[in-house]
Design a protein around this motif. Sequence first.
Motif, PDB file in Angstrom:
ATOM      1  N   ILE A   6       0.837  -1.200   0.000  1.00  0.00           N
ATOM      2  CA  ILE A   6       0.000   0.000   0.000  1.00  0.00           C
ATOM      3  C   ILE A   6       0.870   1.247   0.000  1.00  0.00           C
ATOM      4  O   ILE A   6       0.593   2.212  -0.719  1.00  0.00           O
ATOM      5  CB  ILE A   6      -0.980  -0.019   1.195  1.00  0.00           C
ATOM      6  N   GLU A   7       1.936   1.215   0.774  1.00  0.00           N
ATOM      7  CA  GLU A   7       2.870   2.342   0.789  1.00  0.00           C
ATOM      8  C   GLU A   7       3.443   2.587  -0.608  1.00  0.00           C
ATOM      9  O   GLU A   7       3.528   3.720  -1.073  1.00  0.00           O
ATOM     10  CB  GLU A   7       4.006   2.062   1.781  1.00  0.00           C
ATOM     11  N   LYS A   8       3.813   1.523  -1.307  1.00  0.00           N
ATOM     12  CA  LYS A   8       4.340   1.632  -2.672  1.00  0.00           C
ATOM     13  C   LYS A   8       3.274   2.200  -3.609  1.00  0.00           C
ATOM     14  O   LYS A   8       3.569   3.037  -4.464  1.00  0.00           O
ATOM     15  CB  LYS A   8       4.795   0.253  -3.148  1.00  0.00           C
ATOM     16  N   ASP A   9       2.031   1.765  -3.447  1.00  0.00           N
ATOM     17  CA  ASP A   9       0.927   2.289  -4.263  1.00  0.00           C
ATOM     18  C   ASP A   9       0.775   3.799  -4.055  1.00  0.00           C
ATOM     19  O   ASP A   9       0.584   4.548  -5.020  1.00  0.00           O
ATOM     20  CB  ASP A   9      -0.388   1.601  -3.909  1.00  0.00           C
ATOM     21  N   ILE A  10       0.849   4.228  -2.815  1.00  0.00           N
ATOM     22  CA  ILE A  10       0.711   5.654  -2.512  1.00  0.00           C
ATOM     23  C   ILE A  10       1.884   6.444  -3.087  1.00  0.00           C
ATOM     24  O   ILE A  10       1.686   7.511  -3.683  1.00  0.00           O
ATOM     25  CB  ILE A  10       0.569   5.870  -0.991  1.00  0.00           C
ATOM     26  N   GLU A  11       3.083   5.909  -2.952  1.00  0.00           N
ATOM     27  CA  GLU A  11       4.260   6.573  -3.540  1.00  0.00           C
ATOM     28  C   GLU A  11       4.116   6.690  -5.058  1.00  0.00           C
ATOM     29  O   GLU A  11       4.417   7.740  -5.634  1.00  0.00           O
ATOM     30  CB  GLU A  11       5.528   5.803  -3.196  1.00  0.00           C
ATOM     31  N   ASN A  12       3.661   5.622  -5.699  1.00  0.00           N
ATOM     32  CA  ASN A  12       3.449   5.656  -7.155  1.00  0.00           C
ATOM     33  C   ASN A  12       2.403   6.694  -7.530  1.00  0.00           C
ATOM     34  O   ASN A  12       2.539   7.386  -8.541  1.00  0.00           O
ATOM     35  CB  ASN A  12       3.040   4.278  -7.675  1.00  0.00           C
TER      36      ASN A  12
ATOM     37  N   ILE B 176       1.638   9.444  -5.887  1.00  0.00           N
ATOM     38  CA  ILE B 176       2.214  10.783  -5.707  1.00  0.00           C
ATOM     39  C   ILE B 176       3.157  11.127  -6.862  1.00  0.00           C
ATOM     40  O   ILE B 176       3.135  12.247  -7.381  1.00  0.00           O
ATOM     41  CB  ILE B 176       2.934  10.873  -4.350  1.00  0.00           C
ATOM     42  N   LYS B 177       3.947  10.162  -7.293  1.00  0.00           N
ATOM     43  CA  LYS B 177       4.923  10.396  -8.363  1.00  0.00           C
ATOM     44  C   LYS B 177       4.309  10.421  -9.753  1.00  0.00           C
ATOM     45  O   LYS B 177       4.650  11.240 -10.590  1.00  0.00           O
ATOM     46  CB  LYS B 177       6.020   9.326  -8.326  1.00  0.00           C
TER      47      LYS B 177
END
Length: 55
Positions: free
Chosen positions: A42-48, A50-51
């Motif tokens: 989920i953290e990776k999904d949120i980072e993606n 944002i980017k």
Amino acid sequence: MNIVAYARIVKFSILNNLEYSNINIYFSKSYNELATKAILKIEKDIENFIKNGKI
């Protein structure tokens, strides 16, 4: 709060449940596992998001 209604009004949404449910289809992405295991995904999904604006 009705989470399905919320998922339908936002552009991207993530659901984490222990088991698959019929509401999974209303979310952009869903994980069916312990939150302690899904959190890094989920953290990776949120980072993606944002980017790149995508999950």
